[in-house]
Design an enzyme around this catalytic site. Structure first.
Site, PDB file in Angstrom:
ATOM      1  N   SER A   1     -73.258  12.500  -7.328  1.00 36.33           N
ATOM      2  CA  SER A   1     -72.588  13.682  -7.382  1.00 36.33           C
ATOM      3  C   SER A   1     -73.082  14.293  -8.847  1.00 36.33           C
ATOM      4  O   SER A   1     -72.657  13.629 -10.071  1.00 36.33           O
ATOM      5  CB  SER A   1     -71.070  13.600  -7.296  1.00 36.33           C
ATOM      6  OG  SER A   1     -70.708  13.188  -6.129  1.00 36.33           O
TER       7      SER A   1
ATOM      8  N   ASP B   1     -67.647  24.152  -6.445  1.00 40.05           N
ATOM      9  CA  ASP B   1     -67.818  22.669  -6.834  1.00 40.05           C
ATOM     10  C   ASP B   1     -68.913  22.616  -7.942  1.00 40.05           C
ATOM     11  O   ASP B   1     -69.859  21.779  -7.824  1.00 40.05           O
ATOM     12  CB  ASP B   1     -68.378  22.019  -5.640  1.00 40.05           C
ATOM     13  CG  ASP B   1     -68.245  20.520  -5.929  1.00 40.05           C
ATOM     14  OD1 ASP B   1     -67.320  20.033  -6.777  1.00 40.05           O
ATOM     15  OD2 ASP B   1     -68.696  19.695  -5.346  1.00 40.05           O
TER      16      ASP B   1
ATOM     17  N   HIS C   1     -65.898  18.061  -8.368  1.00 40.36           N
ATOM     18  CA  HIS C   1     -65.014  16.919  -8.215  1.00 40.36           C
ATOM     19  C   HIS C   1     -65.310  15.747  -8.775  1.00 40.36           C
ATOM     20  O   HIS C   1     -64.761  14.668  -8.665  1.00 40.36           O
ATOM     21  CB  HIS C   1     -65.411  16.906  -6.549  1.00 40.36           C
ATOM     22  CG  HIS C   1     -66.752  16.220  -6.152  1.00 40.36           C
ATOM     23  ND1 HIS C   1     -67.798  17.151  -5.618  1.00 40.36           N
ATOM     24  CD2 HIS C   1     -67.040  15.060  -6.071  1.00 40.36           C
ATOM     25  CE1 HIS C   1     -68.791  16.397  -5.454  1.00 40.36           C
ATOM     26  NE2 HIS C   1     -68.345  15.046  -5.655  1.00 40.36           N
TER      27      HIS C   1
END
Length: 499
Positions: A342, A260, A227
């Site tokens: 992230s 992910d 993402h």
């Protein structure tokens, strides 16, 4: 979001009267007009918004963050100036009476006081001995002590300014070249930071954000979250900036939305890249130390610490963009993780990567200026053992490979387990008769309660556990049919690519 309230400057206390002169008073000179005090600007203070009560919102992927805008500068209020006292009588003695009437002659507090008439020798009349005299004596002592302290302070400051001496005390045992132990948090962070990059992704329409990644091998592969780079995967731009400020263009090698995980490749990688060592996430214990490195809210090279709070935490996370969820049997940590972390590494106490920071649980969607909420100590990382398997597949083929049992799971079911869907599609689509589960005898409506050695309490938990394995693994599966438990061996199949 912030509210403003006005503060007022505290009034300056009147100066203490000086010692009366011994000489006879000189002819009274006209008193100069008092200097006008500069109006004190009313400082503006900001109050934090009230903290909302903890909610029950779903876990979300840590979104990439845009570069922070510069904070607004606030004018500093000028310091209030005290008005110059007006002279009264010869050489300013006695001082002028205060604006509020004090205790004059014949009224309260032993008579006499401010405003009492002078005697023929120019001094105020003597006060009778008693409590008032004691108070006066204490006041004189206090003023004298204050004068002595002020004199010493001025003398010390004057000597310091002239370079004669100093009142500053310096520790004598500070080493000339202060070094940190290699195994300390500072030492581990110093060793890892050169291998961590801040990723900037921008789509063709100008949208994008900031995330984190780390060096996976010497060929220039960077491991991060899907993402983080999804917005730039189709015609966008990607760059990776190292801790020394050097920036390199990058491209996507492969992405796995369900896991992910994504792998990037630096277009012109520098020589001497140092991959971060990979640990064994299966051997991590609750309570182990953790170190998270990333760029929270765009603040690159940020290091936070914590512990492993839990293992095998089933997490279904989404980035609120309408895409499909990602599933992981995550490592939970209380190390502070925020948007922008992230894809960054979660290190153990030896500096080895044990996970990829991927998701956070927020108390609410609010925040300063209506932005995203920050860390509340509930962060989740993809175990590195799983991420490594995915990365190797992406580097070799550019596509992810998922282990499957070929059933449709009812994610909305409230049963204690993972229920195989009974409607919404033909029976052969709900349970593929030629798939692993169909060959083992499972049917629509069966409730899976155990997969391998892990209990299953929901559909997301089942998916998370399946994806910790590899295609071809043989796993024991327990399910309920009409309330009766059954256990079978199942050989996992495979699916290439995201649906």
């Amino acid at each position: 979001m912030s509210t403003e309230n006005e503060g007022t400057a505290a009034p300056t206390p009147p100066a203490a009267p000086s010692t009366p002169p011994v000489a006879a008073p000189a002819p009274e000179a006209p008193a100069p007009a008092p200097a006008a005090a500069a109006p004190a600007a009313e400082p503006v203070t900001q109050q934090l918004p009230p903290t909302p009560a903890p909610g029950t919102e779903p876990t979300q992927q840590i979104p990439p963050t845009p570069a922070p805008a510069p904070a607004p500068a606030y004018a500093q209020a000028p310091a209030p100036q005290a008005p110059a006292p007006a002279a009264h009588g010869a050489a300013g003695w006695p001082p002028a009476p205060p604006a509020v009437p004090a205790y004059g002659s014949g009224g309260g507090h032993d008579g006499g006081g401010w405003g009492a008439p002078l005697t023929t020798d120019g001094f105020p009349p003597a006060k009778p001995k008693g409590r008032g005299g004691m108070i006066a004596a204490v006041l004189v002592a206090a003023l004298l002590a204050g004068g002595v302290g002020g004199g010493i302070g001025f003398w010390a400051a004057e000597r310091s300014e002239n370079g004669v001496g100093s009142t500053t005390v310096t520790a004598g045992n500070t080493p000339k070249d202060l070094k940190r132990e290699a195994g300390s948090i500072a030492g581990l962070a110093a060793g890892a930071l050169p291998s961590v990059v801040t990723i900037e992704a921008s789509a063709g329409d100008g949208e994008g954000g900031t995330g984190t990644g780390f060096v996976y091998d010497q060929q220039g592969h960077i491991l991060t979250n899907n993402h983080v780079v999804a917005s730039a995967a189709n015609g966008g731009k990607l760059s990776a900036t190292f801790s020394d400020g050097k920036k390199y263009e990058a491209e996507v090698v492969g992405r796995a939305q369900g896991y992910d995980v994504a792998v990037l490749k630096l277009k012109n990688p520098p020589s001497g890249l140092k991959p971060l060592p990979l640990g064994d996430s299966d051997k991590v214990a609750v309570g182990d130390s953790t170190i998270a490195i990333g760029a929270p809210f765009g603040l690159s090279n940020t290091v936070t610490t914590g512990i492993v709070s839990a293992k095998n935490r089933p997490v279904a996370s989404g980035d609120a963009s309408g895409g499909k969820n990602s599933y992981m049997s995550a490592l939970q940590t209380d190390a502070s993780i925020n948007p922008g972390n992230s894809g960054g590494p979660l290190l153990d106490g030896h500096g080895a990567v044990i996970g990829i920071n991927s998701a956070i649980q927020s108390a609410g969607n609010g925040g300063f200026g209506g932005g995203q909420a920050g860390s509340i100590g509930l962060g989740f990382a993809i175990p590195v053992n799983q991420a490594k398997n995915v990365a190797e597949s992406l580097i070799k083929t550019g596509k992810p490979v998922y282990p499957i049992i070929s059933v449709s799971v009812d994610l909305q079911s409230k049963t204690d387990g993972a229920k195989i869907s009974e409607q919404g599609a033909p029976a052969n689509d709900l349970v593929d008769p030629n798939g692993p589960a169909g060959k083992a005898g499972l049917k629509p409506g069966d409730i899976i309660t155990r997969f391998g050695d892990k209990p299953i309490d929901s559909g997301p938990t089942l998916i998370s556990e399946i994806w910790t394995h590899k295609p071809g693994d043989v796993v024991k599966l327990t399910y309920l049919r009409d309330g009766k438990p059954n256990t079978v061996d199942i050989t996992l199949g495979s699916r290439v690519g995201d649906k």
